[in-house]
Scaffold this motif. Structure first.
Motif, PDB file in Angstrom:
ATOM      1  N   HIS A 307      68.415  55.969  95.450  1.00 57.02           N
ATOM      2  CA  HIS A 307      67.034  56.685  95.448  1.00 57.02           C
ATOM      3  C   HIS A 307      66.190  56.948  96.832  1.00 57.02           C
ATOM      4  N   ASN A 328      67.050  53.545  99.521  1.00 59.29           N
ATOM      5  CA  ASN A 328      67.370  52.062  99.252  1.00 59.29           C
ATOM      6  C   ASN A 328      68.699  51.677  99.677  1.00 59.29           C
ATOM      7  N   ILE A 332      66.032  48.386 102.676  1.00 57.22           N
ATOM      8  CA  ILE A 332      64.988  49.612 102.731  1.00 57.22           C
ATOM      9  C   ILE A 332      65.085  50.048 104.167  1.00 57.22           C
ATOM     10  N   ILE A 361      69.226  46.704  96.375  1.00 59.21           N
ATOM     11  CA  ILE A 361      67.975  47.541  95.687  1.00 59.21           C
ATOM     12  C   ILE A 361      68.489  48.539  94.613  1.00 59.21           C
ATOM     13  N   MET A 364      62.986  52.051  93.062  1.00 58.47           N
ATOM     14  CA  MET A 364      61.629  51.907  93.822  1.00 58.47           C
ATOM     15  C   MET A 364      60.547  52.927  93.739  1.00 58.47           C
ATOM     16  N   VAL A 375      59.507  47.533  94.389  1.00 60.67           N
ATOM     17  CA  VAL A 375      60.867  47.539  94.610  1.00 60.67           C
ATOM     18  C   VAL A 375      61.466  46.579  93.496  1.00 60.67           C
ATOM     19  N   ASP A 377      65.530  45.020  92.262  1.00 66.59           N
ATOM     20  CA  ASP A 377      66.859  44.833  92.655  1.00 66.59           C
ATOM     21  C   ASP A 377      67.819  44.392  91.605  1.00 66.59           C
TER      22      ASP A 377
END
Length: 511
Positions: A307, A328, A332, A361, A364, A375, A377
């Motif tokens: 992402h 991600n 981050i 992650i 997002m 965000v 996970d």
């Protein structure tokens, strides 16, 4: 048709064959003239077949080390494990299914054991949107619809305002899994991509496929779609390759493509590399997070970046030091894109993501004005970060402020989408559910539930309730500070001793 392998099941009276044409054929031994079914999804010659009658599954493996699991009854592809996911490398020499432990033994340069974990059927009292894990979902603002797709190649259309199921169509890509979907600029056409290497353009209101775009499977394994400001009719024929891409482009599978008007394009790949392009000329501006070669004996780290998000209010200001691109992974990572002497350069800012259990992650999204980042996970948690003034003048010592977090699903989220006009957040997960939330995390409902909602009337929402499975899942429990930290048993013993001494001292003072 050159047959290389076969499997026979006496209980079901079925014969399977596979070979160089990559197609698995299903035969009735008493009707040898024509196959009763064909499984088309492998991109390389089929090397191994096995029918597990008790599990009602078909196992197949091709020479590119891809393992697939099929449903014996409806012939749908239930699971695909590519070599990168399974870790199987080297030339394939032998396979054998061990029914007593439900595992597939694969021999290459080494021996690998892939265990089959049967997914439990959803409990009757649990609400699900699909029967299979959901790959992605999107909101269509033109018609006010939510469209979701699952690994079983099923597409469903929902009414956003009430959660009602409007239509569904199955077998959208045959037996192949759908990997992504998007809409054209008018919102009147749905475009889906699948593991069969095809793009399909749909009139999704009636389920009619308007066009199928095919490509040689050897050229592309995973298809990634992004919204385009242009009409899709202009892209029916592949455009010429960019010379920079052929010479200096990605060396691994591309997982994500994002655009920032007017001309910036960012791509990320399985090895973690990110490349910034001029979308008009095809010129490469710069490379970010270039992977470092490691020794083959070292444990491979998952560096994949699936992402990317441009902070569009900042990305156009090349003279600024503000972070303008985020990615991600285990962390981050934000990047500052700066023009120097006419060239686009980058600076990397890294800050740790404060998730529970150090989970990776998975998705997002940011608000239109780049004020907040949502965000998600792989444990199913959604976090809201305030990024309005974050990293505007360069690197920050601390992560951005975490405004709020909640658990949206009991498994990894596959997509997040903000519907800012209606002040709502759309989420989907491999737990087979698509859910709608307010932008503050209030639970509106799950698509597929019996009670309809009115998205504009908060009294009809499920809030303050939460989904039952989230309430009952142990991972939803608050984390104790001691358990959240990496401390040894010796340290815990010392902490208990210190606590006991403090209690005794307090008692003496009190006396």
């Amino acid at each position: 048709m050159l047959i290389k392998v076969f499997s026979f099941c006496k209980r079901n009276n079925l014969l399977l064959t596979g070979g160089m044409d990559r197609i698995i054929r299903i035969w009735n031994p008493y009707i040898p003239g024509k196959p009763t079914g064909m499984l088309k999804s492998h991109l390389a010659p089929v090397f191994y077949l096995h029918i597990a009658a008790e599990e009602k599954r078909i196992f197949s493996m091709s020479t590119d080390n891809t393992v697939k699991i099929w449903d014996l009854e409806n012939h749908n592809c239930l699971f695909t494990a590519c070599p990168k996911a399974s870790g199987i490398q080297g030339e394939l020499t032998a396979c054998h299914y061990l029914s007593n432990i439900k595992a597939l033994c694969v021999a290459t340069d080494s021996v690998s054991l892939l265990h089959l974990r049967m997914r439990a059927l959803p409990e009757p009292h649990l609400v699900v949107s699909h029967k299979e894990p959901i790959v992605c979902c999107r909101y269509n603002k033109t018609f006010g619809h939510v469209v979701s797709c699952s690994e079983g190649s099923v597409i469903k259309v929902w009414d956003f305002e009430t959660g009602m199921l409007l239509s569904e169509f199955i077998g959208a890509h045959g037996n192949a899994e759908i990997t992504c979907l998007t809409f054209d600029s008018s919102g009147r056409r749905l475009v889906t991509g699948g593991r069969d290497g095809c793009l399909r353009i749909w009139n999704y209101n009636n389920g009619h496929c308007l066009k199928t775009l095919t490509q040689d499977p050897s050229l592309c394994h995973v298809t990634v779609l992004t919204d385009s400001p242009y009409d899709f009719h202009h892209f029916w024929k592949p455009q010429p390759h960019w010379s920079d891409d052929l010479i200096r482009g990605h060396k691994d599978d591309i997982l994500c493509v994002v655009q920032c008007p007017p001309s910036l394009l960012a791509t990320s790949s399985y090895d973690g590399e990110i490349i910034i392009w001029n979308m008009i000329s095809g010129h490469m501006y710069c490379k970010l997070n270039t992977p470092v070669l490691t020794h083959p004996s070292e444990d491979p780290e998952d560096r994949s970046v699936s992402h990317l998000t441009f902070l569009k209010t900042r990305a156009a200001k090349f003279e600024s030091k503000a972070a303008s691109l985020i990615s991600n992974g285990q962390h981050i990572i934000s990047y500052c894109l700066v023009k120097m002497n006419g060239l686009l350069m980058s600076t990397m800012y890294l800050y740790s993501f404060q998730s529970r259990g150090k989970s990776q992650i998975s998705s997002m999204v940011v608000t239109t004005g780049d004020t907040c980042a949502y965000v998600a996970d792989k444990l199913g948690y959604v976090y809201i970060y305030d990024i309005r003034d974050y990293a505007l003048e360069g690197p920050e010592q601390e992560p951005p402020k975490n405004v709020k977090f909640w658990r949206a699903h009991v498994n990894a989220l596959t997509s997040l989408e903000l519907i800012e006009k209606e002040k709502a957040l759309l989420s989907s997960s491999v737990d087979c559910t698509v859910r709608l939330w307010s932008m503050d995390g209030e639970y509106i409902g799950t698509f597929g539930q019996s009670e309809l909602w009115d998205v504009f009337t908060s009294a009809s929402w499920k809030h303050p309730m939460v989904p039952y499975e989230i309430l009952m899942d142990p991972q939803s429990m608050p984390v104790h500070q001691t358990l959240a930290e990496d401390v040894s048993s010796l340290q815990i013993d010392h902490m208990e001793d210190d606590k006991g001494i403090q209690e005794k001292s307090s008692a003496k003072v009190g006396a």
